[in-house]
Design an enzyme around this catalytic site. Sequence first.
Site, PDB file in Angstrom:
ATOM      1  N   SER A  10      26.663  46.381  38.021  1.00 57.37           N
ATOM      2  CA  SER A  10      26.669  45.864  39.393  1.00 57.37           C
ATOM      3  C   SER A  10      27.410  46.778  40.359  1.00 57.37           C
ATOM      4  O   SER A  10      26.889  47.123  41.428  1.00 57.37           O
ATOM      5  CB  SER A  10      27.271  44.455  39.412  1.00 57.37           C
ATOM      6  OG  SER A  10      28.587  44.447  38.874  1.00 57.37           O
ATOM      7  N   SER A 137      36.955  43.968  46.362  1.00 57.73           N
ATOM      8  CA  SER A 137      35.515  44.194  46.547  1.00 57.73           C
ATOM      9  C   SER A 137      34.726  43.543  45.423  1.00 57.73           C
ATOM     10  O   SER A 137      35.050  43.726  44.253  1.00 57.73           O
ATOM     11  CB  SER A 137      35.228  45.699  46.562  1.00 57.73           C
ATOM     12  OG  SER A 137      35.840  46.334  45.451  1.00 57.73           O
ATOM     13  N   ALA A 139      30.828  43.500  44.013  1.00 57.26           N
ATOM     14  CA  ALA A 139      29.556  44.207  44.135  1.00 57.26           C
ATOM     15  C   ALA A 139      28.488  43.326  44.779  1.00 57.26           C
ATOM     16  O   ALA A 139      27.637  43.817  45.534  1.00 57.26           O
ATOM     17  CB  ALA A 139      29.092  44.667  42.757  1.00 57.26           C
ATOM     18  N   LYS A 190      46.303  42.180  38.688  1.00 60.05           N
ATOM     19  CA  LYS A 190      45.718  41.043  39.411  1.00 60.05           C
ATOM     20  C   LYS A 190      44.609  40.384  38.596  1.00 60.05           C
ATOM     21  O   LYS A 190      44.286  39.209  38.818  1.00 60.05           O
ATOM     22  CB  LYS A 190      45.229  41.465  40.792  1.00 60.05           C
ATOM     23  CG  LYS A 190      44.176  42.562  40.814  1.00 60.05           C
ATOM     24  CD  LYS A 190      42.760  42.043  40.667  1.00 60.05           C
ATOM     25  CE  LYS A 190      41.816  43.213  40.464  1.00 60.05           C
ATOM     26  NZ  LYS A 190      40.440  42.796  40.145  1.00 60.05           N
ATOM     27  N   ASN A 255      36.947  37.373  35.814  1.00 57.74           N
ATOM     28  CA  ASN A 255      38.246  36.917  35.328  1.00 57.74           C
ATOM     29  C   ASN A 255      38.498  35.471  35.749  1.00 57.74           C
ATOM     30  O   ASN A 255      38.963  34.658  34.957  1.00 57.74           O
ATOM     31  CB  ASN A 255      39.347  37.835  35.852  1.00 57.74           C
ATOM     32  CG  ASN A 255      39.255  39.234  35.260  1.00 57.74           C
ATOM     33  OD1 ASN A 255      39.649  39.474  34.130  1.00 57.74           O
ATOM     34  ND2 ASN A 255      38.710  40.163  36.034  1.00 57.74           N
ATOM     35  N   GLU A 280      38.202  42.168  32.062  1.00 61.32           N
ATOM     36  CA  GLU A 280      39.281  43.137  31.910  1.00 61.32           C
ATOM     37  C   GLU A 280      40.654  42.482  31.773  1.00 61.32           C
ATOM     38  O   GLU A 280      41.546  43.009  31.122  1.00 61.32           O
ATOM     39  CB  GLU A 280      39.288  44.107  33.096  1.00 61.32           C
ATOM     40  CG  GLU A 280      38.074  45.015  33.182  1.00 61.32           C
ATOM     41  CD  GLU A 280      38.076  46.136  32.149  1.00 61.32           C
ATOM     42  OE1 GLU A 280      38.975  46.162  31.286  1.00 61.32           O
ATOM     43  OE2 GLU A 280      37.161  46.975  32.200  1.00 61.32           O
TER      44      GLU A 280
END
Length: 331
Positions: A10, A137, A139, A190, A255, A280
């Site tokens: 993406s 951001s 995608a 984050k 996430n 992640e």
Amino acid sequence: MKTVIVGSGSWGTALAQVLQDNHQDVILYGIESSEIEDINNNHKNSKYFNDVLLNPELKATLDLTVVQDADIVLLAVPTIAIESICQQIDPLLSKKVIIVNVSKGFHPETNERMSEVIRRSISPDHLSSVVSLIGPSHAEEVVIRLLTTIDAVSLKEEDSQTIQELFSNQYLRIYTGDDEVGSELGVAIKNVMAIASGILSGLGYQDNTRAALITRGLQEMIRYGTAFGGKEQTFMGLTGIGDLIVTCSSVHSRNFQAGYQIGKENTVENFLKNNKKTVEGVRTAKIVHRVASQHGIEMPICEEVYQILFEGKEPKTCASDLMLRELKREF
């Protein structure tokens, strides 16, 4: 300048379209023939964007040798694949290139930031510098050209300015920065906070709770980042509070989605058994737990996320334990 974007997922696709919109020389590389054919023949990447029509001039390829004459190589692959793809690219390069990284996390074994992994994996003869193109951001929004601002962070200002000028347009604005440590640590940690935010939403908590999480999560990011040389001011910017807000608040975030499932079920069991997406924050939580423990850095939110993911602690109990910690001054 020729740019090769490695990774037809993406974010890679969205950024390739940005360059095509800017009338730049760009080609997108991927390993899934169905995605490459979809982009070239249908002007879509249906796997990620359903019926969104891409710039019809955008081209994609299955041939990695396209990097041979590249000036810029942008890596849009998961953190776990960065080292491997660099090792594949390095012998193909014919000159020094700018390597742009958009992944957010750490090497799973060495704890290195992505810029460190790239510098170790690309020979000096082939590397001008590493630029991290990171910030708040999704995608899904960039690909439909919604207004977005992110950072190009590098130790070499000239190269960060090159990337800034290459990608900036009427819907994507790029700022430059040089705090590589603070920026990369901010956008990595984050993701752990986003899992926590999803968990709390899944448990039924709402705006007050999310505001508390974001605010206290930012303090943990600052505490961790400055311990390793990051600048506190960096965490007040796009790669700090900016990325934290968007990832903790959006259903686009993998996430957040992972955390929401865990919170809704009040257990991590089904998520770990059935998840097939790259989340992640899961790996990052493990690394932050390990490093923070070694260095005596207090990270209560990250620690509770680690306990849920890897020790099977009940999410409801974690939320309660955070609230009942010893009372103290805010600053």
